[in-house]
Design a protein around this motif. Structure first.
Motif, PDB file in Angstrom:
ATOM      1  N   ALA A  97       0.834  -1.202   0.000  1.00 61.33           N
ATOM      2  CA  ALA A  97       0.000   0.000   0.000  1.00 61.33           C
ATOM      3  C   ALA A  97       0.872   1.257   0.000  1.00 61.33           C
ATOM      4  O   ALA A  97       0.564   2.239  -0.689  1.00 61.33           O
ATOM      5  N   LEU A  98       1.945   1.248   0.748  1.00 60.56           N
ATOM      6  CA  LEU A  98       2.850   2.397   0.791  1.00 60.56           C
ATOM      7  C   LEU A  98       3.488   2.621  -0.569  1.00 60.56           C
ATOM      8  O   LEU A  98       3.579   3.762  -1.042  1.00 60.56           O
ATOM      9  N   LEU A  99       3.915   1.554  -1.241  1.00 58.72           N
ATOM     10  CA  LEU A  99       4.494   1.693  -2.588  1.00 58.72           C
ATOM     11  C   LEU A  99       3.453   2.229  -3.571  1.00 58.72           C
ATOM     12  O   LEU A  99       3.767   3.046  -4.440  1.00 58.72           O
ATOM     13  N   ALA A 100       2.219   1.774  -3.446  1.00 58.94           N
ATOM     14  CA  ALA A 100       1.159   2.261  -4.342  1.00 58.94           C
ATOM     15  C   ALA A 100       0.908   3.746  -4.137  1.00 58.94           C
ATOM     16  O   ALA A 100       0.750   4.489  -5.111  1.00 58.94           O
ATOM     17  N   VAL A 101       0.877   4.179  -2.897  1.00 61.21           N
ATOM     18  CA  VAL A 101       0.672   5.593  -2.619  1.00 61.21           C
ATOM     19  C   VAL A 101       1.837   6.415  -3.151  1.00 61.21           C
ATOM     20  O   VAL A 101       1.635   7.497  -3.739  1.00 61.21           O
ATOM     21  N   LEU A 102       3.050   5.936  -2.963  1.00 61.61           N
ATOM     22  CA  LEU A 102       4.217   6.657  -3.459  1.00 61.61           C
ATOM     23  C   LEU A 102       4.198   6.736  -4.987  1.00 61.61           C
ATOM     24  O   LEU A 102       4.583   7.754  -5.581  1.00 61.61           O
ATOM     25  N   GLN A 103       3.738   5.666  -5.676  1.00 59.68           N
ATOM     26  CA  GLN A 103       3.666   5.685  -7.135  1.00 59.68           C
ATOM     27  C   GLN A 103       2.649   6.714  -7.629  1.00 59.68           C
ATOM     28  O   GLN A 103       2.855   7.369  -8.651  1.00 59.68           O
ATOM     29  N   VAL A 104       1.552   6.844  -6.915  1.00 62.54           N
ATOM     30  CA  VAL A 104       0.509   7.774  -7.330  1.00 62.54           C
ATOM     31  C   VAL A 104       0.983   9.212  -7.166  1.00 62.54           C
ATOM     32  O   VAL A 104       0.768  10.064  -8.037  1.00 62.54           O
ATOM     33  N   PHE A 105       1.638   9.524  -6.053  1.00 63.87           N
ATOM     34  CA  PHE A 105       2.036  10.906  -5.791  1.00 63.87           C
ATOM     35  C   PHE A 105       3.359  11.306  -6.426  1.00 63.87           C
ATOM     36  O   PHE A 105       3.636  12.488  -6.544  1.00 63.87           O
ATOM     37  N   LEU A 106       4.151  10.359  -6.860  1.00 61.82           N
ATOM     38  CA  LEU A 106       5.442  10.727  -7.475  1.00 61.82           C
ATOM     39  C   LEU A 106       5.396  10.625  -8.931  1.00 61.82           C
ATOM     40  O   LEU A 106       5.110  10.465  -9.860  1.00 61.82           O
TER      41      LEU A 106
END
Length: 88
Positions: A79-88
């Motif tokens: 989930a953390l990687l998914a959030v980072l992919q969306v915002f970066l």
């Protein structure tokens, strides 16, 4: 000590029945485990702890807790990687 005559001779014959006990081949189903003498509370507590902690249920509960923790850590990382992919 030898002067008292106590250790000068051995007894004539020792009866083996005085030093043997009968042991059943298998324990009856209704027999519960004997607790150690009441004069040793630490040994009683250790015996009861060993009897309760070696049960299948306590091992299974511990394994489930570890499994849920690992699963939560992996899903949290994804989930953390998914959030980072969306915002970066």
């Amino acid at each position: 000590m030898a002067e008292s005559g106590r250790f000068q001779s051995l007894p004539e014959r020792v009866d083996p029945r005085d030093y043997s006990i009968d042991v059943p081949a298998s324990e009856p189903a209704g027999v519960t485990e004997q607790l150690p003498p009441a004069g040793s509370p630490e040994l009683i507590a250790a015996t009861q702890l060993a009897q309760t902690s070696s049960g299948i249920g306590s091992r299974r509960r511990r394994q489930m807790r570890i499994g849920v923790t690992v699963l939560a850590a992996v899903l949290g990382g994804v989930a953390l990687l998914a959030v980072l992919q969306v915002f970066l």
